[in-house]
Design an enzyme around this catalytic site. Structure first.
Site, short mmCIF file in Angstrom:
data_model
loop_
_atom_site.label_atom_id
_atom_site.label_comp_id
_atom_site.label_asym_id
_atom_site.label_seq_id
_atom_site.Cartn_x
_atom_site.Cartn_y
_atom_site.Cartn_z
N ILE A 79 0.87 -1.17 0.00
CA ILE A 79 0.00 0.00 0.00
C ILE A 79 0.91 1.22 0.00
O ILE A 79 1.85 1.30 0.79
CB ILE A 79 -0.93 0.01 1.24
CG1 ILE A 79 -1.80 -1.26 1.29
CG2 ILE A 79 -1.78 1.28 1.26
CD1 ILE A 79 -2.77 -1.43 0.15
N GLY A 85 -2.00 2.80 7.18
CA GLY A 85 -2.55 3.13 8.48
C GLY A 85 -4.03 3.48 8.46
O GLY A 85 -4.58 3.97 9.44
N LYS A 86 -4.69 3.22 7.34
CA LYS A 86 -6.11 3.55 7.19
C LYS A 86 -6.98 2.29 7.05
O LYS A 86 -8.17 2.39 6.77
CB LYS A 86 -6.31 4.45 5.98
CG LYS A 86 -5.52 5.76 6.07
CD LYS A 86 -5.68 6.57 4.80
CE LYS A 86 -4.81 7.79 4.74
NZ LYS A 86 -4.81 8.67 5.83
N GLY A 87 -6.37 1.11 7.19
CA GLY A 87 -7.11 -0.13 7.08
C GLY A 87 -7.20 -0.68 5.67
O GLY A 87 -7.79 -1.75 5.45
N GLY A 89 -4.81 -1.93 3.76
CA GLY A 89 -4.03 -3.16 3.58
C GLY A 89 -4.80 -4.39 4.03
O GLY A 89 -4.84 -5.40 3.33
N LYS A 90 -5.43 -4.29 5.18
CA LYS A 90 -6.21 -5.42 5.70
C LYS A 90 -7.40 -5.72 4.79
O LYS A 90 -7.66 -6.87 4.44
CB LYS A 90 -6.70 -5.09 7.12
CG LYS A 90 -7.47 -6.21 7.78
CD LYS A 90 -7.84 -5.81 9.20
CE LYS A 90 -8.60 -6.90 9.90
NZ LYS A 90 -8.99 -6.51 11.26
N ASN A 117 9.83 -8.65 9.49
CA ASN A 117 8.69 -7.81 9.14
C ASN A 117 7.54 -8.08 10.12
O ASN A 117 6.55 -8.73 9.80
CB ASN A 117 8.27 -8.07 7.69
CG ASN A 117 7.28 -7.04 7.19
OD1 ASN A 117 6.71 -6.28 7.95
ND2 ASN A 117 7.08 -7.03 5.88
N LEU A 123 -0.34 -8.43 10.91
CA LEU A 123 -1.50 -8.27 10.04
C LEU A 123 -1.98 -9.61 9.51
O LEU A 123 -3.18 -9.92 9.58
CB LEU A 123 -1.16 -7.34 8.86
CG LEU A 123 -2.25 -7.22 7.80
CD1 LEU A 123 -3.51 -6.58 8.35
CD2 LEU A 123 -1.72 -6.44 6.60
N TYR A 124 -1.07 -10.41 9.00
CA TYR A 124 -1.48 -11.67 8.37
C TYR A 124 -2.03 -12.67 9.38
O TYR A 124 -3.00 -13.36 9.09
CB TYR A 124 -0.34 -12.27 7.56
CG TYR A 124 0.13 -11.37 6.44
CD1 TYR A 124 -0.76 -10.55 5.75
CD2 TYR A 124 1.45 -11.31 6.07
CE1 TYR A 124 -0.35 -9.72 4.73
CE2 TYR A 124 1.88 -10.48 5.05
CZ TYR A 124 0.98 -9.68 4.38
OH TYR A 124 1.39 -8.86 3.38
#
Length: 148
Positions: A79, A85-87, A89-90, A117, A123-124
């Site tokens: 991204i 930082g705005k969601g 990527g998720k 990382n 996240l994952y």
């Protein structure tokens, strides 16, 4: 509300995709878009896509299916630093899992990350990927996502 979707990379968006920038501290975790597109032009199995929010390019991803068992991988996702930082990527990863699983007719998707990382690791695993206690030939940790 985010309207995340994917488009193939072509003459209309390639320059914008090539201009995606990630944060300096992330640069050693992932190849550049230029390197990814070069790899995709060499190996037809790779499918590079632009990640959009409405009509704005916010990122890049590359996925493909390989080998005798047709293992399906989300190999790259990034991204742009302006949109982190705005969601996004998720949201993009969840939609990419759905997109890739439908395109290839699979219920298992793999990815790998550099061990340091920690942000990607968090996240994952939050999304539902699990580390399978294996490393790829480059030493990256391999994760698996099984669609229920």
């Amino acid at each position: 509300m985010a309207n995340i979707h994917f488009r193939s990379i072509d003459d209309t968006n390639e320059l914008l995709v090539r201009n995606i920038k990630i944060k300096r501290e992330q640069e050693h975790f992932i190849e550049t878009v230029d390197q990814c597109l070069q790899e995709a032009s060499t190996y037809s199995e790779w499918q590079p896509v632009a990640i959009y929010n409405d009509d704005i390019i916010i990122g890049f991803a590359m996925y493909g299916s390989f080998g005798d068992s047709c293992d399906t991988w989300i190999d790259r996702i990034m991204i742009d630093e302006k949109y982190q930082g705005k969601g996004y990527g998720k949201t993009a990863m969840k939609q990419l899992i759905d997109h890739v699983s439908k395109e290839y007719g699979v219920n298992v998707v793999y990815l790998s990350i550099i061990e340091e990382n920690r942000q990607a690791y968090h996240l994952y695993t939050k999304i539902g990927f699990t580390f399978i206690n294996e490393r790829d030939p480059n030493g990256e940790l391999i994760f698996k996502y099984t669609i229920a």
